[in-house]
Design a protein around this motif. Structure first.
Motif, mmCIF file in Angstrom:
data_model
loop_
_atom_site.group_PDB
_atom_site.id
_atom_site.type_symbol
_atom_site.label_atom_id
_atom_site.label_comp_id
_atom_site.label_asym_id
_atom_site.label_seq_id
_atom_site.Cartn_x
_atom_site.Cartn_y
_atom_site.Cartn_z
ATOM 1 N N VAL A 1 0.874 -1.128 0.109
ATOM 2 C CA VAL A 1 -0.013 0.093 0.154
ATOM 3 C C VAL A 1 0.819 1.215 0.040
ATOM 4 C CG1 VAL A 1 -1.747 1.170 1.366
ATOM 5 C CG2 VAL A 1 -1.728 -1.137 1.255
ATOM 6 N N TYR A 2 2.058 1.163 0.948
ATOM 7 C CA TYR A 2 2.825 2.407 0.917
ATOM 8 C C TYR A 2 3.578 2.681 -0.390
ATOM 9 C CZ TYR A 2 5.648 5.635 3.400
ATOM 10 O OH TYR A 2 6.262 6.811 3.716
ATOM 11 N N HIS A 3 4.116 1.485 -1.019
ATOM 12 C CA HIS A 3 4.723 1.788 -2.367
ATOM 13 C C HIS A 3 3.600 2.648 -3.246
ATOM 14 C CE1 HIS A 3 7.539 -1.100 -1.242
ATOM 15 N NE2 HIS A 3 8.204 -0.801 -1.936
ATOM 16 N N ARG A 4 2.143 2.278 -3.360
ATOM 17 C CA ARG A 4 1.582 2.788 -4.301
ATOM 18 C C ARG A 4 0.888 4.182 -3.922
ATOM 19 N NH1 ARG A 4 -0.917 -2.509 -3.750
ATOM 20 N NH2 ARG A 4 -2.627 -1.736 -2.593
ATOM 21 N N LEU A 5 1.273 4.581 -2.977
ATOM 22 C CA LEU A 5 0.904 6.024 -2.391
ATOM 23 C C LEU A 5 1.487 7.099 -3.261
ATOM 24 C CD1 LEU A 5 1.215 6.379 1.440
ATOM 25 C CD2 LEU A 5 -0.875 6.589 0.142
ATOM 26 N N ASP A 6 0.570 8.124 -3.567
ATOM 27 C CA ASP A 6 1.444 9.301 -4.037
ATOM 28 C C ASP A 6 2.851 9.655 -3.847
ATOM 29 O OD1 ASP A 6 1.899 11.893 -5.012
ATOM 30 O OD2 ASP A 6 -0.007 11.890 -6.119
ATOM 31 N N PRO A 7 3.720 9.785 -4.632
ATOM 32 C CA PRO A 7 5.100 9.871 -4.006
ATOM 33 C C PRO A 7 5.199 11.429 -3.300
ATOM 34 C CG PRO A 7 5.016 10.291 -6.800
ATOM 35 C CD PRO A 7 3.762 9.651 -5.999
ATOM 36 N N ALA B 1 6.771 0.758 12.170
ATOM 37 C CA ALA B 1 5.507 0.291 11.760
ATOM 38 C C ALA B 1 5.335 0.903 10.510
ATOM 39 C CB ALA B 1 4.274 1.163 12.438
ATOM 40 N N VAL B 2 5.500 1.919 9.792
ATOM 41 C CA VAL B 2 5.826 2.459 8.281
ATOM 42 C C VAL B 2 6.360 1.289 7.563
ATOM 43 C CG1 VAL B 2 6.102 4.386 6.718
ATOM 44 C CG2 VAL B 2 5.137 4.754 9.283
ATOM 45 N N ALA B 3 7.508 0.953 7.951
ATOM 46 C CA ALA B 3 8.554 0.241 7.254
ATOM 47 C C ALA B 3 7.733 -1.014 7.051
ATOM 48 C CB ALA B 3 9.837 -0.022 7.788
ATOM 49 N N ALA B 4 7.227 -1.475 8.246
ATOM 50 C CA ALA B 4 6.196 -3.050 8.197
ATOM 51 C C ALA B 4 5.199 -2.972 7.087
ATOM 52 C CB ALA B 4 5.892 -3.279 9.644
ATOM 53 N N VAL B 5 4.709 -1.805 7.234
ATOM 54 C CA VAL B 5 3.271 -1.516 6.109
ATOM 55 C C VAL B 5 3.956 -1.693 4.596
ATOM 56 C CG1 VAL B 5 1.539 0.004 5.238
ATOM 57 C CG2 VAL B 5 1.855 -0.148 7.899
ATOM 58 N N ALA B 6 5.117 -0.892 4.689
ATOM 59 C CA ALA B 6 5.737 -0.891 3.142
ATOM 60 C C ALA B 6 6.438 -2.133 2.862
ATOM 61 C CB ALA B 6 6.895 0.199 3.099
ATOM 62 N N THR C 1 11.059 3.376 -1.425
ATOM 63 C CA THR C 1 9.708 3.175 -1.882
ATOM 64 C C THR C 1 9.503 3.885 -3.092
ATOM 65 O OG1 THR C 1 8.969 4.582 -0.233
ATOM 66 C CG2 THR C 1 9.006 2.246 0.549
ATOM 67 N N THR C 2 10.479 4.944 -3.437
ATOM 68 C CA THR C 2 9.836 5.920 -4.489
ATOM 69 C C THR C 2 11.079 5.614 -5.626
ATOM 70 O OG1 THR C 2 9.266 7.511 -2.740
ATOM 71 C CG2 THR C 2 9.657 8.136 -4.879
ATOM 72 N N SER C 3 10.409 5.253 -6.790
ATOM 73 C CA SER C 3 11.281 5.282 -7.761
ATOM 74 C C SER C 3 11.873 6.398 -8.378
ATOM 75 C CB SER C 3 10.382 4.360 -9.051
ATOM 76 O OG SER C 3 9.621 5.489 -9.628
ATOM 77 N N PRO C 4 12.974 6.344 -9.131
ATOM 78 C CA PRO C 4 13.234 7.696 -9.593
ATOM 79 C C PRO C 4 12.652 8.619 -10.567
ATOM 80 C CG PRO C 4 15.033 5.739 -9.829
ATOM 81 C CD PRO C 4 13.940 5.311 -9.562
ATOM 82 N N ASP C 5 11.534 7.486 -11.331
ATOM 83 C CA ASP C 5 10.673 8.356 -12.123
ATOM 84 C C ASP C 5 9.755 9.284 -11.259
ATOM 85 O OD1 ASP C 5 11.651 7.446 -14.449
ATOM 86 O OD2 ASP C 5 10.285 5.834 -14.461
#
Lengths: 271, 248
Positions: B16-22, B54-59, B113-117
């Motif tokens: 879910v965290y990866h899919r968040l708006d950067p 906790a955030v890292a666990a979600v991600a 969790t954020t791609s270079p793009d």
């Protein structure tokens, strides 16, 4: 002798790069390792130098388990020319570059000088002796990496993709160098995609796919096994493909690559 | 080395965290960063780190965050020792050392969790000069390439008898010269080639090029952003007005 005994290697990300590989390479043999990208060719040869240690099984180089020896110690026996020469050249001059490994191995100053001069002559690099290795052309850099290895006279020479970025003339010279190494009793291992380059050398060929050995035998036999090569995504040498396309009669001798032109000419006359 | 570098390098994920708006991820990381600067005791810092975990666990990047922590261990030890010498206060020294770890982890959570793009899009949102954005994103994008180059160069030099792990600290530093020179030379050559390739593909031909992807925050992104700000405000308020703390 180099011996892989049931060797598996698993990368940190869980990818199995070698899967229970067992193979023996006798002293003085010339062996080509072929296979598609990611087949495990480079991983295999990195085990010979001890750069990688097997996850299971063992690799023996002259009876020494590579896990019990450092790469620096093993490199006295095994010289590797990596694919990209720019990954090793750093010295101020070509002669310094050649002397680097010799000094690491504790050669005397006199011996270093002799070996450097011999290597430069052997690979036609004498005129660049005082030049920076960084200004050499791609082919010259490749020759320099080979000269660097030959200078310390290892028993085993490994060439990883030696033809990448080389023109036809350089490839021919490389073929000559590999033959010369073989004739001097060195064990030569060539990792390459370039089947046309390997064919005239007529090495023993080890075909790899997904970390396993699919085939192992002389080039003259293995290169005729179209299905095996196709499954490993390895192209047949053009001469062999041509020969098979001609639908040879059982009496036709399989052509020696050096006799190819004469054979094709004779065949054309018969037809 | 590759194991440690994994603490900062982006890898694709489906959490879910990866899919968040950067931009939301940047907001969360920035708020965590600021919160670490607001803490005044180890107790508060432990709460902030627990939130980060906790955030890292979600991600689903717990292991990689652990690598980040391992990477900062040497620096935080130096910070601890220096502070101990200067302040002679164990708790203050520990606070500074652990705070450093927390700051790095908050930044690392954004980058892994954020791609270079996505990073490029975030920077464009802030209307930063295009060349600056390109240079920064390219630098980030090339970190794994540089790591791989370093390993290959080390392999090549070890195969020529170079012992990188032997000797005293001075000898070890000197032994890195055969690794650093090819690395720098290759990087310079690569940057030249990249510049030529970019120019041959019309880089700089127009002042404001269009984007392939335009990010638009979804309602879920907005909810998460609002929640992050609310948690930050509540935390900051509790640090200063609710929890008993030792002011340093």
């Amino acid at each position: 002798m180099i011996e892989f005994q049931d060797v598996s290697f698993v990368h940190q990300n869980g990818v199995i790069a070698l899967d229970r590989v067992s193979v023996k390479i006798e002293a003085g043999e010339t062996v080509a390792i072929v296979g598609e990208n990611g087949a495990g060719k480079t991983t295999l040869v990195k085990h010979v130098t001890g750069l990688l240690k097997p996850s299971t099984g063992s690799v023996l180089v002259d009876g020494i388990d590579t896990r019990a020896s450092s790469t620096a110690a093993l490199s006295r026996k095994v010289g590797v020319a990596f694919q990209n020469p720019d990954h090793q050249l750093f010295s101020e001059s070509v002669e310094e570059e050649m002397a680097f490994a010799l000094r690491n191995f504790g050669f005397t100053a006199e011996l270093v000088e002799n070996r450097v001069s011999w290597g430069l002559r052997l690979f036609g690099l004498e005129e660049y002796r005082k030049s920076s290795p960084l200004v050499l052309s791609g082919g010259e850099k490749k020759r320099l990496t080979l000269a660097c290895i030959m200078a310390w006279d290892p028993d085993v020479v490994i060439l990883d993709e030696p033809t990448v970025g080389q023109d036809a003339i350089q490839k021919e010279k490389l073929t000559g160098t590999i033959r010369m190494l073989g004739s001097t009793g060195k064990t030569v291992i060539v990792v390459s995609h370039d089947i046309e380059f390997l064919w005239p050398i007529q090495p023993r060929v080890v075909v790899m796919k997904e970390g396993r050995i699919l085939g192992d035998g002389p080039a003259s036999r293995l290169m005729q096994e179209r299905e095996l090569l196709s499954s490993a995504r390895v192209a047949q040498p053009q001469l062999v493909a041509f020969y098979q396309a001609l639908d040879p009669r059982p009496k036709d001798p399989f052509v020696d690559p050096l006799e190819a032109r004469r054979w094709v000419a004779g065949r054309a006359e018969i037809t | 080395m590759m194991w440690l570098s994994g603490g900062f390098i982006f890898r694709r994920g489906t959490s879910v965290y990866h899919r968040l708006d950067p931009r939301v991820k940047l907001l969360i990381s920035s708020l965590m960063f600021v919160t670490t600067l607001l803490v005044r005791s180890l107790y508060e810092l432990a709460m902030v780190i627990a939130f980060m975990v906790a955030v890292a666990a979600v991600a689903t990047v717990l292991r990689r965050v652990a690598r980040t922590m391992a990477l900062t261990f040497i620096f935080s030890t130096v910070i601890f020792v220096l502070n101990l010498i200067v302040t002679k206060n164990l708790e203050t020294s520990a606070l500074y050392a652990v705070r450093f770890v927390a700051i790095v982890v908050s930044t690392s959570l954004f980058f892994i969790t954020t791609s270079p793009d996505e990073l490029e899009q975030v920077m464009k949102t802030f209307r930063l000069p295009r060349d600056v954005v390109f240079a920064f994103v390219t630098a980030v994008r090339f970190i794994p390439v540089m790591m791989l180059d370093t390993l290959q160069i080390m392999d090549a030099q070890k195969s020529r008898g170079l012992e990188l792990e032997k000797g005293n600290i001075i000898r070890r530093v000197r032994n890195m010269i055969p690794v650093l020179i090819p690395l720098v030379v290759n990087s310079v050559v690569r940057s030249g080639e990249l510049a030529e390739a970019m120019e041959s593909r019309a880089y700089g031909a127009v002042r404001r090029p269009t984007s392939l992807v335009e990010y638009k925050a979804s309602w879920a992104d907005k909810v998460v952003a609002f929640a992050a700000v609310a948690i930050f405000v509540l935390t900051a308020y509790s640090f200063y007005f609710v929890l008993p703390t030792t002011v340093l």
